[in-house]
Motif scaffolding. Structure first.
Motif, short mmCIF file in Angstrom:
data_model
loop_
_atom_site.label_atom_id
_atom_site.label_comp_id
_atom_site.label_asym_id
_atom_site.label_seq_id
_atom_site.Cartn_x
_atom_site.Cartn_y
_atom_site.Cartn_z
N SER A 3 0.85 -1.19 0.00
CA SER A 3 0.00 0.00 0.00
C SER A 3 0.88 1.23 0.00
N ILE A 4 0.50 2.19 -0.84
CA ILE A 4 1.28 3.41 -1.00
C ILE A 4 0.33 4.60 -1.01
N LEU A 5 0.74 5.67 -0.34
CA LEU A 5 -0.06 6.88 -0.25
C LEU A 5 0.82 8.06 -0.65
N PHE A 6 0.41 8.76 -1.70
CA PHE A 6 1.11 9.96 -2.15
C PHE A 6 0.48 11.17 -1.47
N VAL A 7 1.32 12.08 -0.96
CA VAL A 7 0.81 13.21 -0.17
C VAL A 7 1.39 14.53 -0.67
N ILE A 24 -4.90 18.11 -4.69
CA ILE A 24 -5.61 18.42 -5.94
C ILE A 24 -4.67 18.51 -7.15
N CYS A 25 -3.36 18.63 -6.93
CA CYS A 25 -2.43 18.76 -8.07
C CYS A 25 -1.45 17.60 -8.13
N ARG A 26 -0.47 17.61 -7.23
CA ARG A 26 0.64 16.65 -7.31
C ARG A 26 0.25 15.24 -6.90
N SER A 27 -0.30 15.07 -5.71
CA SER A 27 -0.55 13.71 -5.23
C SER A 27 -1.63 12.97 -6.02
N PRO A 28 -2.70 13.63 -6.49
CA PRO A 28 -3.64 12.85 -7.31
C PRO A 28 -3.04 12.44 -8.66
N LEU A 29 -2.18 13.30 -9.20
CA LEU A 29 -1.52 12.94 -10.45
C LEU A 29 -0.53 11.80 -10.21
N ALA A 30 0.18 11.83 -9.10
CA ALA A 30 1.09 10.72 -8.75
C ALA A 30 0.30 9.43 -8.58
N GLU A 31 -0.83 9.51 -7.89
CA GLU A 31 -1.69 8.33 -7.73
C GLU A 31 -2.11 7.79 -9.09
N ALA A 33 -3.50 11.79 -0.64
CA ALA A 33 -4.13 12.63 0.39
C ALA A 33 -3.37 13.95 0.48
N GLY A 34 -3.95 14.87 1.22
CA GLY A 34 -3.32 16.16 1.44
C GLY A 34 -3.05 16.38 2.91
N THR A 35 -2.12 17.26 3.21
CA THR A 35 -1.87 17.61 4.61
C THR A 35 -2.92 18.59 5.12
N GLY A 36 -3.58 19.28 4.21
CA GLY A 36 -4.65 20.21 4.57
C GLY A 36 -5.98 19.72 4.03
N GLY A 37 -7.05 20.18 4.63
CA GLY A 37 -8.37 19.72 4.23
C GLY A 37 -9.18 20.72 3.42
N TRP A 38 -8.54 21.74 2.86
CA TRP A 38 -9.26 22.80 2.16
C TRP A 38 -10.10 22.30 0.99
N HIS A 39 -9.67 21.25 0.34
CA HIS A 39 -10.33 20.79 -0.89
C HIS A 39 -11.03 19.44 -0.72
N VAL A 43 -0.66 3.78 10.15
CA VAL A 43 -0.46 2.38 10.54
C VAL A 43 -0.92 1.39 9.46
N SER A 44 -1.74 1.85 8.53
CA SER A 44 -2.27 0.92 7.53
C SER A 44 -1.57 0.98 6.18
N VAL A 45 -0.74 1.99 5.97
CA VAL A 45 -0.07 2.16 4.68
C VAL A 45 1.40 1.79 4.82
N ASP A 46 1.91 1.00 3.87
CA ASP A 46 3.31 0.59 3.90
C ASP A 46 4.27 1.74 3.64
N LEU A 47 3.91 2.62 2.70
CA LEU A 47 4.81 3.67 2.29
C LEU A 47 4.02 4.96 2.02
N ILE A 48 4.36 6.01 2.76
CA ILE A 48 3.78 7.33 2.55
C ILE A 48 4.83 8.17 1.84
N VAL A 49 4.47 8.70 0.68
CA VAL A 49 5.43 9.43 -0.15
C VAL A 49 5.01 10.90 -0.23
N ALA A 50 5.80 11.76 0.38
CA ALA A 50 5.52 13.21 0.38
C ALA A 50 6.16 13.85 -0.84
N MET A 51 5.45 14.80 -1.43
CA MET A 51 5.93 15.45 -2.65
C MET A 51 7.03 16.47 -2.40
#
Length: 166
Positions: free
Chosen positions: A5-9, A14-21, A42-48, A82-90
């Protein structure tokens, strides 16, 4: 190979992480490995939260045969740590924010380190024009291709009990 499991952040998801996904999902599908990966962003902020990706991210993805229009922005949640193997920050700012709120079990990496090997931040194209989104796509494609290759090789060489991904 076990599921990975991988999560791009990024900041607003709305721009980088959804495109990475979208890029990573596309590459996984092309490699016929869809059943082995769980991919999200996912995003670090919840604005969108609940909004689709930026229209320019959708357009650049579509221009390369990838559909991300159905994605919806969300904020990173405590369960992700705890549920994601790898969290990848942009970028480093998002990595710092994720590290600030993360549990100690989380495996958080910078995209520029784990995917590109350059240590670079992936710039946010939000305030620029279409050329920034095309450059973003190119960097993400390069990095996601490398990351997929690395993850598959690591999991294939493992006995099934350990991996450097986690």
């Amino acid at each position: 190979m076990k599921d990975i499991s991988i999560l791009f952040v990024c900041m607003g998801n709305i721009c980088r992480s959804p495109l990475a996904e979208g890029v990573f999902t596309h590459l996984v599908a092309e490699a016929r490995l869809t059943d082995r990966f769980t991919i999200d962003s996912a995003g670090t902020g919840g604005w969108h939260e609940g909004e689709p990706p930026d229209r320019r991210s959708i357009a650049v993805a579509r221009n390369h045969g990838i559909d991300i229009a159905g994605q919806r922005a969300r904020r990173i949640r405590s369960i992700d740590f705890v549920s994601v193997d790898l969290i990848v920050a942009m970028d480093r700012d998002n990595m710092a924010e994720v590290n600030r709120i993360a549990s100690s079990e989380a495996n958080i990496q910078l995209f520029g380190d784990v995917a590109l090997g350059t240590g670079e931040d992936i710039a946010d194209p939000y305030y620029g024009g279409p050329e920034g989104f095309e450059l973003l796509y190119t960097r993400l494609l390069t990095g996601c291709s490398s990351l997929l290759e690395t993850l598959v090789a690591e999991r294939t060489s493992c006995s099934g009990n350990t991996s450097s991904v986690r």
